[in-house]
Design a protein around this motif. Structure first.
Motif, PDB file in Angstrom:
ATOM      1  N   HIS A 132      32.858   2.912  80.259  1.00  0.00           N
ATOM      2  CA  HIS A 132      31.487   2.380  80.333  1.00  0.00           C
ATOM      3  C   HIS A 132      31.117   1.664  81.638  1.00  0.00           C
ATOM      4  N   ASP A 153      31.260  -3.664  73.666  1.00  0.00           N
ATOM      5  CA  ASP A 153      32.350  -4.212  74.476  1.00  0.00           C
ATOM      6  C   ASP A 153      31.875  -5.568  75.024  1.00  0.00           C
ATOM      7  N   VAL A 154      32.789  -6.503  75.199  1.00  0.00           N
ATOM      8  CA  VAL A 154      32.383  -7.856  75.614  1.00  0.00           C
ATOM      9  C   VAL A 154      31.843  -7.870  77.048  1.00  0.00           C
ATOM     10  N   HIS A 155      32.150  -6.819  77.794  1.00  0.00           N
ATOM     11  CA  HIS A 155      31.673  -6.714  79.185  1.00  0.00           C
ATOM     12  C   HIS A 155      30.441  -5.811  79.246  1.00  0.00           C
ATOM     13  N   ASP A 160      37.035  -6.353  72.871  1.00  0.00           N
ATOM     14  CA  ASP A 160      37.352  -7.556  73.641  1.00  0.00           C
ATOM     15  C   ASP A 160      36.413  -8.732  73.343  1.00  0.00           C
ATOM     16  N   GLY A 194      37.100  -1.299  75.896  1.00  0.00           N
ATOM     17  CA  GLY A 194      38.125  -2.310  76.163  1.00  0.00           C
ATOM     18  C   GLY A 194      38.717  -2.912  74.897  1.00  0.00           C
ATOM     19  N   TYR A 197      42.028  -6.078  74.600  1.00  0.00           N
ATOM     20  CA  TYR A 197      43.309  -6.298  75.285  1.00  0.00           C
ATOM     21  C   TYR A 197      44.301  -7.143  74.499  1.00  0.00           C
TER      22      TYR A 197
HETATM   23 ZN    ZN Z   1      35.514  -4.812  78.165  1.00  0.00          ZN
END
Ligand code: ZN
Length: 368
Positions: free
Chosen positions: A141, A179-181, A267, A309, A311
């Motif tokens: 992404h 995703d957290v980003h 994430d 992601g 982790y």
């Molecule tokens: Zn991420």
């Protein structure tokens, strides 16, 4: 009909570089004993392994997929970029962007990762499976057409969407990236398009720090078809579900997609080393329920997810298992061993109220 699950052990062999978290080792950054890509294969492999151990894998249609052809990849990425990538990969590996190292043969693994997403989406749209999940690795992404970044070497979902559109399998695609980003690559690729709605629900000012703003709503024909939902660090279970309910699902309803696609990062989970949110396995289960029900109401249940992601090697498998239970409707569970602790760590009501206020402001910003 079963839920499709697309994976390939070979993609877990993608690697390169030597990092401690996202820092290249050297200087004052001591190498880790098991240093390598921060985006390591273990979270993904353990997710699949947990489903094998509980038996949930048996309820899914498991398969790999062919890697994407150059023609398919060039629907998103310029040919000269692909040629450069392939040449370096044939030689001895390299890095064409930011935190995106690859080994010899990395091109084929990235094309295979994109192939898993492409086939998963095509199989949903042709009715071969009930819905589908692609355990794509490397993730996609963040990747722009000519600039890999944030562990993403090719934009898997954008390639899948363009391949499906070119094949005439669907016309309107709605993407929610949780995703957290920030999903900067996907946003960039579809920024001027009105047939792909891109929504990113992410942690404010995490990565990248210069994208993901509420004001970025698309350009030209695409104006109003990009939505950024940046939540400050510390958002938990209730706030994520509220953002989905008040912002994401209404945006789907207005857009009327042919298919709903999730860029599924884990994430935002509470144990993640690269995020600062407090989501739990139950959050991911219920967000999956929200998109599954929206897909049932709006587009015949057509729902596809692509892995991004996440982790925490210990916790991601339980979040992923919950997502797959909800997608498949299976009764086979893997109870979250941390459920009590992660519930106790949720923000107090005043903080939840604060996030609620932000979400309400965003609803006015987006919907008037
Ligand atoms: Zn991420």
């Amino acid at each position: 009909m079963k839920t499709g699950f697309y994976f390939d052990e070979k993609t877990f062999w993608h690697g390169g570089g030597n990092f401690a978290l996202t820092l290249p080792v050297g200087g004052l950054v001591q190498p880790l004993v098991a240093g390598g890509l921060p985006e390591a294969p273990e979270t993904k492999r353990r997710f699949k392994n947990l489903m094998d151990v509980t038996g949930l894998s048996n309820a899914l249609a498991l398969s790999t997929a062919p890697m994407c052809s150059v023609e398919e990849l060039s629907l998103v990425h310029p040919l000269d970029f692909l040629q450069k990538f392939k040449a370096l990969s044939d030689d001895n590996g390299g890095n064409l962007g930011l935190r995106t190292p690859f080994l010899k043969g990395g091109y084929e693994l990235a094309a295979l990762s994109a192939g898993l997403s492409r086939t998963a989406l095509a199989d949903v749209l042709t009715g071969k499976v009930k819905n589908a999940y692609a355990l794509s690795r490397p993730p996609g992404h963040h990747c722009l057409p000519e600039w890999p970044n944030g562990f993403c070497l090719l934009n898997n979902l954008a390639i899948a969407i363009e391949a499906a559109r070119t094949a005439g399998l669907a016309k309107r695609f709605a993407v929610i990236d949780w995703d957290v980003h920030h999903g900067n690559g996907t946003e960039h690729i579809f920024y001027e398009r009105d047939d792909v709605l891109t929504i990113s629900l992410h942690e404010e000012n995490n990565y990248p720090t210069d994208t993901g703003f509420i004001a970025d709503k698309g350009r030209g024909a695409g104006l109003g078809h990009n939505m950024n939902i940046p939540l400050p660090a510390g958002a938990g279970h209730l706030s994520y579900l509220e953002a989905m309910e008040k912002l994401v699902v209404p945006a789907f309803e207005r857009f009327k997609p042919d298919v709903i696609i999730v860029a599924c990062g884990y994430d935002a989970g509470t144990y993640d080393p690269l995020g600062h949110q407090l989501c739990t396995a139950e959050t991911f289960r219920l967000m999956t329920r929200q998109v599954r029900e929206a897909a049932e109401r709006l587009c015949g249940g057509r729902l596809m997810m692509s892995h991004e992601g996440g982790y925490s090697e210990a916790y991601v498998p339980f979040c992923g298992h919950a997502v797959m239970e909800e997608m498949s409707g299976s009764q086979i569970t893997a109870p979250d061993p941390m459920a009590e602790v992660v519930a106790a760590r949720q923000p107090n009501p005043r903080v939840v109220q604060f996030f609620s206020g932000l979400i309400d402001e965003m609803a006015v910003e987006f919907f008037g």
